[in-house]
Write an enzyme that holds these catalytic residues in place. Structure first.
Site, PDB file in Angstrom:
ATOM      1  N   ASP A  35      -4.767  -5.644  -6.076  1.00 53.95           N
ATOM      2  CA  ASP A  35      -3.496  -6.586  -5.775  1.00 53.95           C
ATOM      3  C   ASP A  35      -4.166  -8.055  -5.367  1.00 53.95           C
ATOM      4  OD1 ASP A  35      -0.396  -5.952  -5.070  1.00 53.95           O
ATOM      5  OD2 ASP A  35      -1.200  -7.772  -4.516  1.00 53.95           O
TER       6      ASP A  35
ATOM      7  N   TRP B 267       2.659   2.764  -2.453  1.00 57.16           N
ATOM      8  CA  TRP B 267       2.176   3.641  -3.531  1.00 57.16           C
ATOM      9  C   TRP B 267       0.886   4.247  -3.594  1.00 57.16           C
ATOM     10  CZ3 TRP B 267       4.276   2.329  -9.150  1.00 57.16           C
ATOM     11  CH2 TRP B 267       5.672   2.456  -9.191  1.00 57.16           C
TER      12      TRP B 267
ATOM     13  N   LYS C 279       6.851  -1.193 -14.080  1.00 55.78           N
ATOM     14  CA  LYS C 279       7.893  -1.623 -13.505  1.00 55.78           C
ATOM     15  C   LYS C 279       8.057  -3.094 -14.571  1.00 55.78           C
ATOM     16  CE  LYS C 279       8.380  -4.057  -9.561  1.00 55.78           C
ATOM     17  NZ  LYS C 279       8.456  -4.029  -8.240  1.00 55.78           N
TER      18      LYS C 279
ATOM     19  N   ASP D 109       3.335  -1.367 -10.365  1.00 55.69           N
ATOM     20  CA  ASP D 109       4.673  -1.824  -9.751  1.00 55.69           C
ATOM     21  C   ASP D 109       4.369  -3.369  -9.547  1.00 55.69           C
ATOM     22  OD1 ASP D 109       6.876  -1.672  -8.360  1.00 55.69           O
ATOM     23  OD2 ASP D 109       6.082  -1.314  -6.507  1.00 55.69           O
TER      24      ASP D 109
ATOM     25  N   GLY E  71       0.787  -1.302   0.153  1.00 51.75           N
ATOM     26  CA  GLY E  71       0.026   0.106  -0.057  1.00 51.75           C
ATOM     27  C   GLY E  71       0.801   1.169   0.030  1.00 51.75           C
TER      28      GLY E  71
ATOM     29  N   ASP F 136      -6.794 -10.808  -9.283  1.00 59.02           N
ATOM     30  CA  ASP F 136      -5.703 -10.941 -10.340  1.00 59.02           C
ATOM     31  C   ASP F 136      -5.887 -10.002 -11.258  1.00 59.02           C
ATOM     32  OD1 ASP F 136      -4.096 -12.093 -12.177  1.00 59.02           O
ATOM     33  OD2 ASP F 136      -3.976 -13.979 -11.399  1.00 59.02           O
TER      34      ASP F 136
HETATM   35  C1  LIG Z   1       6.772  -4.740  -5.340  1.00 61.99           C
HETATM   36  S1  LIG Z   1       4.920  -5.423  -4.841  1.00 61.99           S
HETATM   37  C2  LIG Z   1       3.848  -3.885  -4.954  1.00 61.99           C
HETATM   38  C3  LIG Z   1       4.504  -2.747  -3.815  1.00 61.99           C
HETATM   39  C4  LIG Z   1       3.591  -1.538  -3.772  1.00 61.99           C
HETATM   40  N1  LIG Z   1       3.611  -0.689  -4.982  1.00 61.99           N
HETATM   41  C5  LIG Z   1       3.635  -0.653  -2.690  1.00 61.99           C
HETATM   42  O1  LIG Z   1       4.322   0.402  -2.668  1.00 61.99           O
HETATM   43  O2  LIG Z   1       3.094  -0.884  -1.611  1.00 61.99           O
HETATM   44  C6  LIG Z   1       4.463  -6.244  -6.259  1.00 61.99           C
HETATM   45  C7  LIG Z   1       3.005  -6.685  -6.208  1.00 61.99           C
HETATM   46  O3  LIG Z   1       2.367  -7.112  -7.345  1.00 61.99           O
HETATM   47  C8  LIG Z   1       1.375  -7.818  -6.859  1.00 61.99           C
HETATM   48  N2  LIG Z   1       0.877  -8.816  -8.245  1.00 61.99           N
HETATM   49  C9  LIG Z   1       1.951  -9.706  -8.789  1.00 61.99           C
HETATM   50  N3  LIG Z   1       0.979 -10.340  -9.666  1.00 61.99           N
HETATM   51  C10 LIG Z   1      -0.344  -9.702  -9.608  1.00 61.99           C
HETATM   52  C11 LIG Z   1      -1.455  -9.951 -10.563  1.00 61.99           C
HETATM   53  N4  LIG Z   1      -1.512 -11.025 -11.517  1.00 61.99           N
HETATM   54  N5  LIG Z   1      -2.600  -9.353 -10.034  1.00 61.99           N
HETATM   55  C12 LIG Z   1      -2.408  -8.183  -9.308  1.00 61.99           C
HETATM   56  N6  LIG Z   1      -1.361  -7.995  -8.520  1.00 61.99           N
HETATM   57  C13 LIG Z   1      -0.241  -8.878  -8.644  1.00 61.99           C
HETATM   58  C14 LIG Z   1       2.018  -8.805  -5.842  1.00 61.99           C
HETATM   59  O4  LIG Z   1       1.080  -9.296  -5.056  1.00 61.99           O
HETATM   60  C15 LIG Z   1       2.790  -7.865  -5.113  1.00 61.99           C
HETATM   61  O5  LIG Z   1       1.912  -7.249  -3.867  1.00 61.99           O
END
Ligand SMILES: C[S@@+](CC[C@H](N)C(=O)[O-])C[C@H]1O[C@@H](n2cnc3c(N)ncnc32)[C@H](O)[C@@H]1O
Length: 201
Positions: free
Chosen positions: A77, A59, A157, A117, A57, A95
């Site tokens: 997420d 961002w 990203k 991200d 959370g 998803d």
């Molecule tokens: C690096 S973290 C994000 C951090 C976030 N931007 C923050 O600042 O708190 C990457 C996120 O991408 C999510 N993610 C990966 N694949 C996903 C998908 N298919 N659908 C939704 N979220 C996904 C992961 O669950 C993870 O929480």
């Protein structure tokens, strides 16, 4: 026998991790978006923002501060967001691959900033991890095609790999300007990099 207490901090407890804790963000990744914002001004007061891969959370919180109470931020997420969010921010669990099929219905429309991200769970296999990251980026761009307004901005990203160049070309074709950005706060060993599209055509 008395055990000696470990004095070395775990490697992840770097300056940014400590700063995030002090400033009450749930993750150090907030400083990557702050650097992007400082350089490229992707967020403005009143913006409507979609934040893909928003957990835990950071961002979401940062974007909500930047857009102010007159704007809105919707996060998505796989993992639920448990931090308390201000009124203008909300998060849904899901998803993106599934939600993308009915993007307008499930996420709403008319966003003027799309942040992604998203990152796959890494396995240590550089090629496999980069391929999974590219898949998430392609989905984020497909959502931008559908839901991002003209002149809107896109931040995504990606793990550098063989798909990096084709993906940056796809962003370049859709936006007035495309920038590649490696934040200082990104860990040096990380292969992540951000592709920024400004001004959707
Ligand atoms: C690096 S973290 C994000 C951090 C976030 N931007 C923050 O600042 O708190 C990457 C996120 O991408 C999510 N993610 C990966 N694949 C996903 C998908 N298919 N659908 C939704 N979220 C996904 C992961 O669950 C993870 O929480």
């Amino acid at each position: 026998m008395t055990r000696k207490r470990a004095t070395r901090k775990p490697q992840w407890q770097d300056h940014y991790t400590r700063q995030a804790r002090k400033e009450r963000y749930p993750a150090r990744s907030v400083y990557k978006l702050a650097e992007i914002q400082k350089k490229h001004r992707v967020l403005a007061k009143g913006d409507r923002v979609l934040d893909l891969g928003c957990a835990p959370g950071s961002w979401l919180l940062y974007a909500a501060e930047q857009v102010g109470p007159g704007g809105s931020v919707l996060g998505v997420d796989l993992t639920p967001v448990t931090v308390q969010l201000p009124k203008q921010a909300q998060a849904i669990q899901g998803d993106i691959h599934t939600l993308q099929a009915t993007a307008a219905q499930s996420l709403g429309s008319a966003f003027n900033v799309l942040l992604s991200d998203m990152a796959p769970a890494t396995t240590g296999d550089r090629f496999g991890d980069a391929a999974r990251s590219y898949e998430l980026c392609r989905t984020a761009l497909a959502v931008a095609d559908e839901l991002l307004q003209a002149k809107g901005h896109f931040v995504c990203k990606i793990f550098q790999g063989e798909d990096f160049k084709p993906f940056s070309d796809q962003v370049k074709a859709r936006f007035d300007r495309m920038h590649i950005f490696k934040p200082q706060s990104s860990r040096k060993a990380s292969r992540e990099i951000f592709i920024i599209g400004l001004g959707k055509k």
